[in-house]
Design an enzyme around this catalytic site. Structure first.
Site, PDB file in Angstrom:
ATOM      1  N   HIS A   1     101.051  36.829  80.464  1.00 60.05           N
ATOM      2  CA  HIS A   1     100.006  36.858  81.623  1.00 60.05           C
ATOM      3  C   HIS A   1      99.042  36.007  82.041  1.00 60.05           C
ATOM      4  CE1 HIS A   1     100.595  41.841  80.365  1.00 60.05           C
ATOM      5  NE2 HIS A   1     101.164  41.480  81.908  1.00 60.05           N
TER       6      HIS A   1
ATOM      7  N   CYS B   1      90.695  21.010  93.409  1.00 55.74           N
ATOM      8  CA  CYS B   1      92.039  20.282  92.419  1.00 55.74           C
ATOM      9  C   CYS B   1      92.457  19.443  92.100  1.00 55.74           C
ATOM     10  CB  CYS B   1      93.643  21.420  93.310  1.00 55.74           C
ATOM     11  SG  CYS B   1      95.278  20.673  92.947  1.00 55.74           S
TER      12      CYS B   1
HETATM   13  P1  OAD Z   1      94.724  47.374  75.264  1.00 56.07           P
HETATM   14  O1  OAD Z   1      94.052  46.857  75.178  1.00 56.07           O
HETATM   15  O2  OAD Z   1      95.728  47.829  76.067  1.00 56.07           O
HETATM   16  O3  OAD Z   1      96.121  48.143  73.814  1.00 56.07           O
HETATM   17  C1  OAD Z   1      95.633  47.003  73.419  1.00 56.07           C
HETATM   18  C2  OAD Z   1      96.368  47.837  71.429  1.00 56.07           C
HETATM   19  O4  OAD Z   1      95.999  46.997  70.349  1.00 56.07           O
HETATM   20  C3  OAD Z   1      96.086  49.733  71.417  1.00 56.07           C
HETATM   21  O5  OAD Z   1      97.496  50.418  71.315  1.00 56.07           O
HETATM   22  C4  OAD Z   1      95.513  49.559  70.278  1.00 56.07           C
HETATM   23  O6  OAD Z   1      95.522  50.616  69.710  1.00 56.07           O
HETATM   24  C5  OAD Z   1      95.864  48.172  69.755  1.00 56.07           C
HETATM   25  N1  OAD Z   1      95.324  47.632  68.110  1.00 56.07           N
HETATM   26  C6  OAD Z   1      93.302  47.530  68.000  1.00 56.07           C
HETATM   27  N2  OAD Z   1      92.917  46.967  67.520  1.00 56.07           N
HETATM   28  C7  OAD Z   1      94.343  46.381  66.669  1.00 56.07           C
HETATM   29  C8  OAD Z   1      94.449  46.016  65.766  1.00 56.07           C
HETATM   30  N3  OAD Z   1      93.483  45.678  64.737  1.00 56.07           N
HETATM   31  N4  OAD Z   1      96.024  45.647  65.242  1.00 56.07           N
HETATM   32  C9  OAD Z   1      97.085  46.307  65.266  1.00 56.07           C
HETATM   33  N5  OAD Z   1      97.022  47.122  66.886  1.00 56.07           N
HETATM   34  C10 OAD Z   1      95.525  46.907  67.164  1.00 56.07           C
HETATM   35  O7  OAD Z   1      95.859  45.896  74.730  1.00 56.07           O
HETATM   36  P2  OAD Z   1      97.582  45.339  75.574  1.00 56.07           P
HETATM   37  O8  OAD Z   1      98.822  46.563  75.194  1.00 56.07           O
HETATM   38  O9  OAD Z   1      97.357  43.834  75.487  1.00 56.07           O
HETATM   39  O10 OAD Z   1      96.425  42.042  81.270  1.00 56.07           O
HETATM   40  O11 OAD Z   1      97.463  45.507  77.281  1.00 56.07           O
HETATM   41  C11 OAD Z   1      98.083  45.285  77.860  1.00 56.07           C
HETATM   42  C12 OAD Z   1      98.143  43.744  79.229  1.00 56.07           C
HETATM   43  O12 OAD Z   1      96.221  44.727  79.941  1.00 56.07           O
HETATM   44  C13 OAD Z   1      96.700  43.128  79.206  1.00 56.07           C
HETATM   45  O13 OAD Z   1      97.713  42.148  79.319  1.00 56.07           O
HETATM   46  C14 OAD Z   1      95.936  43.008  80.325  1.00 56.07           C
HETATM   47  C15 OAD Z   1      95.411  43.902  80.248  1.00 56.07           C
HETATM   48  O14 OAD Z   1      94.614  44.700  81.395  1.00 56.07           O
HETATM   49  C16 OAD Z   1      96.197  41.725  82.426  1.00 56.07           C
HETATM   50  O15 OAD Z   1      94.941  41.555  81.871  1.00 56.07           O
HETATM   51  C17 OAD Z   1      97.161  41.450  83.990  1.00 56.07           C
END
Ligand code: OAD
Length: 224
Positions: A104, A131
C-alpha cells in the site's frame, strides 16, 4: 522453509500508531472517501496532504515494537522469509527488516502523478509542490488509495504460490486484494491477531493476543 508474512496495522498498534477499524481507529474519525481516494485528493489536496503529514509526523515519533523486532530476527535466520506489509509506516525497516514489500505504499515516499517518478518525501508535503524531476505541480504521497491497484501484486502472487507457510499478522482482512492472499496459497496458514479477522475461517490455525506477545513467541518456536 518458505514463509510468507503479511502484516497490517495491528503489528504497529502497540507502537502508538492507530489502526483503521478498531474502536477509535482512523476510519472512525476520518472519511476514507475524502482522505484515501484519488477523487478525494482531486477535490481537496490540502486536506489529504494534511492527513498524511500528520501520519508521517506520528510515524517519525513512533518506535518499532517487539513484534517488528521478532520478524526482523526471523528474516536473519535460516528460513526464506518474504515480508509483505499493508502498512505505510517504516517500522519494519527500523527494526532491521530488509526487502519489505509495501503493497500500500510508504509514507516516506512521494510520487509525481504526472511523470510517475518517486523520491523521499520531506516531512511535510503541500499542494502544488513541484516534482523535482518534471516540475509538474502534481506531487502526492506514494500511498495506494482505495480504487488503486496495490503494488507488487505479481511478486505477492508468486510468493503465495511458492510458500510453505503463510502467516497474516494484525490485519482485519477487510481490504482486498490483501485479504484474498490466503486463498492464493496452498501452504499451511496461520493467523496471528488480537481477535478473529473477517477471514479467520480461511486459516488452518490461529493465535490471538497482542502482537508484541504472540509474534515473538511464534518466532521463537519456528526458529527453535
Ligand atoms: P485494520 O484497522 O482494518 O485492522 C487492524 C487489525 O489489527 C484488527 O484485526 C485488530 O483486531 C488487530 N489488532 C489491533 N491491535 C492489535 C495488537 N496490539 N496486536 C495484534 N493485532 C491487533 O488494519 P488493516 O487490516 O491493516 O489501506 O487495514 C488494511 C488496510 O485498510 C490498510 O492498509 C489501509 C486501510 O484502509 C489503505 O489505506 C489503502
Amino acid at each position: 522453509m518458505k514463509i510468507m508474512i503479511l502484516t497490517g496495522a495491528g503489528v504497529s498498534a502497540e507502537s502508538g500508531l492507530g489502526t483503521f477499524r478498531d474502536t477509535d481507529g482512523l476510519w472512525t474519525r476520518y472519511d476514507l472517501n475524502e482522505v484515501a481516494t484519488p477523487e478525494g485528493f482531486a477535490r481537496n489536496p490540502a486536506r489529504v496532504h494534511e492527513f498524511y503529514n500528520a501520519r508521517r509526523a506520528n510515524c517519525l515519533h513512533a518506535r518499532p515494537n517487539a513484534a517488528h523486532q521478532a520478524l526482523a530476527r526471523l528474516q536473519r535466520g535460516t528460513h526464506d522469509v518474504t515480508l509483505i506489509t499493508q502498512n505505510v509506516d517504516d517500522l519494519h525497516e527500523r527494526a532491521g527488516s530488509t526487502d519489505v514489500i509495501h503493497m500500500h505504499g510508504e509514507l516516506t515516499r512521494a510520487l509525481c502523478a504526472a511523470c510517475g517518478k518517486r523520491w523521499d518525501t520531506p516531512p511535510t508535503m503541500s499542494p502544488n509542490d513541484p516534482c523535482p524531476y518534471c516540475t509538474a505541480p502534481a506531487t502526492r504521497p506514494d500511498v495506494v488509495w482505495f480504487g488503486e491497484i496495490p503494488y507488487a501484486m505479481d511478486t505477492i502472487t508468486l510468493a503465495a504460490q511458492e510458500a510453505d507457510l503463510f502467516v497474516a499478522i494484525g490485519t482485519s482482512a477487510e481490504v482486498y486484494p490483501a485479504a484474498g492472499i490466503v486463498e492464493l496459497t496452498r501452504s499451511d496458514t496461520l493467523e496471528l491477531n488480537l481477535e478473529p479477522s473477517a477471514r479467520a475461517n480461511a486459516f488452518d490455525t490461529h493465535r490471538f493476543g497482542p502482537a508484541t506477545e504472540i509474534v515473538p513467541a511464534w518466532v521463537d518456536e519456528i526458529m527453535a
